[in-house]
Enzyme design. Sequence first.
Site, PDB file in Angstrom:
ATOM      1  CG  ASP A 216      -1.949   1.016   1.298  1.00  0.00           C
ATOM      2  OD1 ASP A 216      -2.822   0.975   0.427  1.00  0.00           O
ATOM      3  OD2 ASP A 216      -1.929   1.870   2.204  1.00  0.00           O
ATOM      4  CD  GLU A 267      15.228 -13.912   4.616  1.00  0.00           C
ATOM      5  OE1 GLU A 267      14.252 -14.306   5.298  1.00  0.00           O
ATOM      6  OE2 GLU A 267      15.896 -12.913   4.919  1.00  0.00           O
TER       7      GLU A 267
END
Length: 553
Positions: A216, A267
């Site tokens: 956002d 990751e």
Amino acid sequence: MAQLEQVASPGSEWWRTAVIYQIYPRSFADASGDGIGDLPGITARLDDLKSLGVDAIWLSPFMTSPQKDAGYDVADYRDVDPLFGTLADFDAMLDAAHARGIRVIVDLVPNHSSDQHAWFQQALKAAPGSPERARYVFRDGRGENGELPPNNWESVFGGGMWERVTEADGTPGQWYLHIFDASQPDFDWTNEEVREEFRSILRFWLDRGVDGFRVDVAHGMVKEAGLPDYAPVADADSMGGGEENVPYWGQDEVHDIYRDWHKVMAEYDGDRALCGEAWLPTLKKTALWVRPDEMHQTFNFPYLMTEWDAAALRAVIRDSLDAFGEVGAPSTWVLSNHDVIRHASRLALTADSPQGDGIGPKSKGKPDPAIGLSRGRAATTVMLSLPGSAYVYQGEELGLPEAMEIPDEFRQDPTWFRTNGERYGRDGCRVPLPWTASGTAFGFNDTGASWLPQPAEWAGFARDAEEQDPASTLNLYKALLAERRARALGSGSLVWDDVDAAAVAFHRGDLHVVANLGAEPIELGEGVTFVIQSEPFAGTALPPNTAAWFTRA
Ligand code: GLC
């Protein structure tokens, strides 16, 4: 003359080609019957999305929130608001979506929190200059006694961008910055503690198994050092899409944050993706958000904001493929979301309506509903033929128009309140969905409650009725999505065709796509076999406000 061929950036990650369906949880499906949609409601309707044919869903915020801005004011980033259910409901929804091969993206709101967030409450109690205040943007006021705001910035929702606090000893105190509502204080992203907290929030949801985040206000997180005065140009777009060099939009330092997050995403297995909500003045600047080590996608708002004009639409498609292609990213395409007038209405407006103003009983330039729907269907028929990733906003697959007659007393958007009703805001695109033509709240729930009133004529847009009608907008979307998948239209190249000044025309292999944005029919010639028409017509003359996919013998 050689035809211009444009090739989408290659790559096998799912997000390069995905069609992503935006769920606005408040208004999707309400299992609890309290008038606000919820996570169990979504789980119960996943088969409908599977049969629609989308690849992923993006959920607008469902985290703990006082709902001052419909959940874009988060008080706890690691929990579900009881309005929407529990974390267990979220996990169940995620599993059910994954079991159907649907990926799930959640909304992350890093620019600001709710004023009910524990950190902000601590900041209010702490002294000026304290580490608690340093997580947000607190400043002393101007004027003899600090009675004037620190600068002249204006909130996107109307009014000033600063709110003054009362210090612990009862005296008028510092001011804090809020780009949006006063209940949405902005974080200070120059503070490493804020950065570490958000890395941890990302990992919290990634560990649960989400496939990515819609970020956002990604363009607002860093403010120009010194917070210099700035007054927007008079008719500028409120989210910054129309202006250059705004001290709170699109600062270069935001990119360091995305590079950092890119590493966090990496990751994890499975090509997790970041998609930025960034309203920027040019496509070239927009493309900077998706350089190889930053976000994976960003919304193409210049495309969304393009009016119903063939030359403008051709140009924005061409420039999008160029700009995103230059950085090796897919272009994205989007026509509607929870912040803009639904495109089945917007594309036929006859007066300007700046983003965020909305449209209501007293607005001028309201669209003709039939023209709006035809243009909306034609625009989607073009969009879903384009290479890259496309976003579909809940309800557009039913051809829903904007709800333009919501009575004042039902309005909820903070924009409405902060401008004393001068701007209607975004409620008209957020009305709960009609699932059944009969029944309470058109099947949104079984109690009849609805946080925004549903227009009576929405019975005609109900999903169960549209399922039965071969010419419905729902069946058009299903056909487009199935054909897009079968022909792998999300990747590959596009070759422009010169058909007519009022047309947008290109081909993708043997599939021709033509849209008529003019006032006269366009003859498509001989040997045409239609694959899809945006609405039924006979013969080979493409009517105005219509688009088609076809092959040619
Ligand atoms: C984004 C959201 C919008 C919200 C604003 C503030 O633009 O899409 O709905 O009001 O951010 O969080």
